[in-house]
Design a protein around this motif. Structure first.
Motif, PDB file in Angstrom:
ATOM      1  N   UNK A  67       0.801  -1.217  -0.023  1.00 50.52           N
ATOM      2  CA  UNK A  67      -0.070   0.007  -0.116  1.00 50.52           C
ATOM      3  C   UNK A  67       0.834   1.194   0.097  1.00 50.52           C
ATOM      4  N   UNK A  68       2.104   1.170   0.199  1.00 49.85           N
ATOM      5  CA  UNK A  68       3.026   2.046   0.495  1.00 49.85           C
ATOM      6  C   UNK A  68       3.732   2.440  -0.980  1.00 49.85           C
ATOM      7  N   UNK A  69       3.425   1.721  -1.906  1.00 46.54           N
ATOM      8  CA  UNK A  69       4.157   1.871  -3.223  1.00 46.54           C
ATOM      9  C   UNK A  69       3.900   3.093  -3.833  1.00 46.54           C
ATOM     10  N   UNK A  70       2.539   3.818  -3.522  1.00 40.75           N
ATOM     11  CA  UNK A  70       2.250   5.022  -4.358  1.00 40.75           C
ATOM     12  C   UNK A  70       2.222   6.146  -3.247  1.00 40.75           C
ATOM     13  N   UNK A  71       2.408   7.201  -3.364  1.00 40.97           N
ATOM     14  CA  UNK A  71       2.602   8.334  -2.584  1.00 40.97           C
ATOM     15  C   UNK A  71       1.153   8.937  -2.330  1.00 40.97           C
ATOM     16  N   UNK A  72       0.425   8.146  -1.402  1.00 40.78           N
ATOM     17  CA  UNK A  72      -0.915   8.669  -1.160  1.00 40.78           C
ATOM     18  C   UNK A  72      -0.582   9.099   0.257  1.00 40.78           C
ATOM     19  N   UNK A  73      -0.786  10.421   0.477  1.00 44.90           N
ATOM     20  CA  UNK A  73      -0.498  11.027   1.959  1.00 44.90           C
ATOM     21  C   UNK A  73      -1.264  10.301   3.156  1.00 44.90           C
ATOM     22  N   UNK A  74      -2.543   9.798   2.664  1.00 45.98           N
ATOM     23  CA  UNK A  74      -3.252   9.221   3.913  1.00 45.98           C
ATOM     24  C   UNK A  74      -2.890   7.913   4.311  1.00 45.98           C
ATOM     25  N   UNK A  97       6.433  18.236  -0.224  1.00 44.38           N
ATOM     26  CA  UNK A  97       6.395  18.231  -1.848  1.00 44.38           C
ATOM     27  C   UNK A  97       5.033  17.726  -2.395  1.00 44.38           C
ATOM     28  N   UNK A  98       4.950  17.844  -3.614  1.00 47.63           N
ATOM     29  CA  UNK A  98       3.724  17.529  -4.246  1.00 47.63           C
ATOM     30  C   UNK A  98       3.358  16.000  -3.769  1.00 47.63           C
ATOM     31  N   UNK A  99       4.134  15.127  -3.749  1.00 46.95           N
ATOM     32  CA  UNK A  99       3.827  13.557  -3.507  1.00 46.95           C
ATOM     33  C   UNK A  99       3.420  13.624  -2.009  1.00 46.95           C
ATOM     34  N   UNK A 100       3.886  14.049  -1.248  1.00 45.09           N
ATOM     35  CA  UNK A 100       3.469  13.809   0.094  1.00 45.09           C
ATOM     36  C   UNK A 100       2.965  15.023   1.025  1.00 45.09           C
ATOM     37  N   UNK A 101       2.346  16.230   0.221  1.00 41.97           N
ATOM     38  CA  UNK A 101       1.809  17.274   0.751  1.00 41.97           C
ATOM     39  C   UNK A 101       0.442  16.743   1.563  1.00 41.97           C
ATOM     40  N   UNK A 187      -7.330   6.456  -2.815  1.00 44.56           N
ATOM     41  CA  UNK A 187      -6.425   5.600  -3.929  1.00 44.56           C
ATOM     42  C   UNK A 187      -6.044   6.332  -5.094  1.00 44.56           C
ATOM     43  N   UNK A 188      -4.689   6.044  -5.364  1.00 47.99           N
ATOM     44  CA  UNK A 188      -4.276   6.577  -6.505  1.00 47.99           C
ATOM     45  C   UNK A 188      -4.805   5.863  -7.772  1.00 47.99           C
ATOM     46  N   UNK A 189      -5.423   6.814  -8.643  1.00 48.50           N
ATOM     47  CA  UNK A 189      -5.792   6.194  -9.738  1.00 48.50           C
ATOM     48  C   UNK A 189      -4.998   6.175 -10.969  1.00 48.50           C
ATOM     49  N   UNK A 190      -4.211   7.145 -11.426  1.00 54.75           N
ATOM     50  CA  UNK A 190      -3.223   7.089 -12.496  1.00 54.75           C
ATOM     51  C   UNK A 190      -2.498   8.553 -12.320  1.00 54.75           C
ATOM     52  N   UNK A 191      -1.255   8.496 -13.087  1.00 48.67           N
ATOM     53  CA  UNK A 191      -0.485   9.885 -13.235  1.00 48.67           C
ATOM     54  C   UNK A 191      -0.744  10.515 -14.392  1.00 48.67           C
ATOM     55  N   UNK A 192      -0.641  11.558 -14.343  1.00 49.74           N
ATOM     56  CA  UNK A 192      -1.002  12.231 -15.721  1.00 49.74           C
ATOM     57  C   UNK A 192       0.525  12.849 -16.093  1.00 49.74           C
ATOM     58  N   UNK A 193       1.083  12.212 -17.107  1.00 46.82           N
ATOM     59  CA  UNK A 193       2.496  12.859 -17.553  1.00 46.82           C
ATOM     60  C   UNK A 193       2.339  13.959 -17.951  1.00 46.82           C
TER      61      UNK A 193
END
Ligand SMILES: Cc1cc2nc3c(=O)[nH]c(=O)nc-3n(C[C@H](O)[C@H](O)[C@H](O)COP(=O)(O)OP(=O)(O)OC[C@H]3O[C@@H](n4cnc5c(N)ncnc54)[C@H](O)[C@@H]3O)c2cc1C
Length: 324
Positions: A67-74, A97-101, A187-193
């Motif tokens: 569950x920690x693979x993606x940077x979901x703050x919660x 940072x944007x990832x763990x804000x 849950x993180x759904x997808x990255x937008x590159x």
């Protein structure tokens, strides 16, 4: 161990970010002042090898979980809460940072402890932790002594040079299981590159930045020409992006990118705190502005009171002539 200083490692796509090392440099000073160990906390999945880069810390606490693979703050906040309840650190420094804000605020709320945001410095003062925080985009600074431990510190970029937090030393690494029993609400759904072909401005040595002083989209060409001559890239302040003259991916500042190039050449930028926040760590800042009172001159290493529309082409010509 109780009372230790923790720094949470920030990573993006398998690489530790610069602010992790800035935070480690700061954490090292604080841990030494309190005479306690500095520990880096690495959260993730299948990223144990990153621990080797965290040698500025005495020890790395590695919490591995799918569950920690993606940077979901919660999820990150819940993992940190589990670890903090077991080990009782004095302070938990989390890079903003944007990832763990958001992880820092959620963590503080879960633990019922003080959560400080926009922290630019942290010290031991008379045996207590004291943080310096910036408010209103830097217009106000406050010193805060959190009265309950662990203090959760949301660290702003630029607190210390990143190189100060890098070390060849191999730290001890301790696996720390986390249960993360409850289902995550987010849950993180997808990255937008970013659009294909866009450059990564955070890795450029030379940036030519344009502000509202450039006056029209047509005049951008002058700055682009100068950037080309210097071998750099073009970026801008928010009004330039808001007007659609440059894409959002080229905005520098609070709601854009934080950059630290070797040269930041600011053309027609006033130096509002929200802009300065994103470029003040540049090694050399040169500002061109018609207004001698423009605040950008307070942070520029070199300032030129001139019309950017006249200076940019002349400078490009001079650079080209010098390069032959
Ligand atoms: C929540 C929030 C977030 C924000 N985030 C950002 C952000 O990420 N990035 C950002 O940049 N801003 C951001 N802003 C906006 C910020 O407050 C400023 O409004 C903005 O930075 C000003 O941009 P500027 O310097 O280009 O324009 P201005 O402040 O209008 O300055 C233009 C400057 O150009 C000079 N000038 C005019 N003509 C010439 C000329 N011919 N040659 C040379 N100089 C000339 C003028 O003297 C002036 O100093 C944010 C604001 C808020 C409230």
């Amino acid at each position: 161990m109780a009372g230790n200083i923790w720094v949470v490692a920030d990573q993006w796509q398998g690489r530790l970010t610069d602010i992790t090392f800035e935070a480690l440099a700061l954490g090292r000073e604080v841990a030494d002042a309190f005479k306690v160990p500095l520990e880096a906390v690495l959260l993730g999945h299948g990223c144990a090898s990153l621990a080797e880069e965290l040698g500025c810390a005495d020890n790395v606490i590695y919490a591995e979980h799918p569950a920690l693979a993606e940077p979901v703050p919660e999820t990150h906040a819940r993992a940190l809460a589990e670890l903090a309840q077991q080990r009782q650190p004095r302070a938990i420094v989390i890079p903003a940072t944007n990832t763990n804000w958001g992880a820092n605020t959620l963590l503080a709320a879960q633990l019922g402890v003080p959560g400080l945001n926009f922290v630019v410095d942290l010290k031991a003062v008379d045996g207590a932790l004291e943080a310096r925080c910036v408010l209103y985009g830097g217009k106000i600074q406050v010193r805060v002594q959190p009265r309950k431990e662990p203090a959760v510190i949301g660290l702003w970029p630029g607190a210390r040079p990143a190189d100060q937090g890098r070390s060849e030393r191999k730290p001890s690494v301790e696996q720390a299981p986390v249960s993360l029993a409850a289902e995550p609400k987010v849950r993180l759904k997808r990255y937008i590159e970013p659009e294909a072909g866009e450059v990564d401005l955070t890795r450029q040595d030379i940036l030519v930045a344009v502000g509202r002083g450039i006056q029209s989209k047509d005049n951008l060409e002058l700055a682009e020409e100068l950037a080309r001559a210097l071998g750099g890239e073009i970026c801008g302040s928010r009004p330039v992006v808001d007007q659609g003259w440059l894409p959002l991916s080229r905005q520098i500042g609070k709601s854009g990118l934080t950059v630290k190039p070797k040269l930041y050449l600011a053309l027609g930028i006033s130096g509002a705190p929200e802009h300065v926040e994103g470029m003040k760590g540049s090694s050399l800042i040169v500002a061109v502005n018609t207004d001698p009172q423009a605040p950008i001159f307070n942070i520029a290493h070199y300032g030129v009171v001139a019309d950017a529309l006249e200076l940019a082409p002349a400078l490009a010509e001079a650079v080209r002539a010098r390069k032959g």
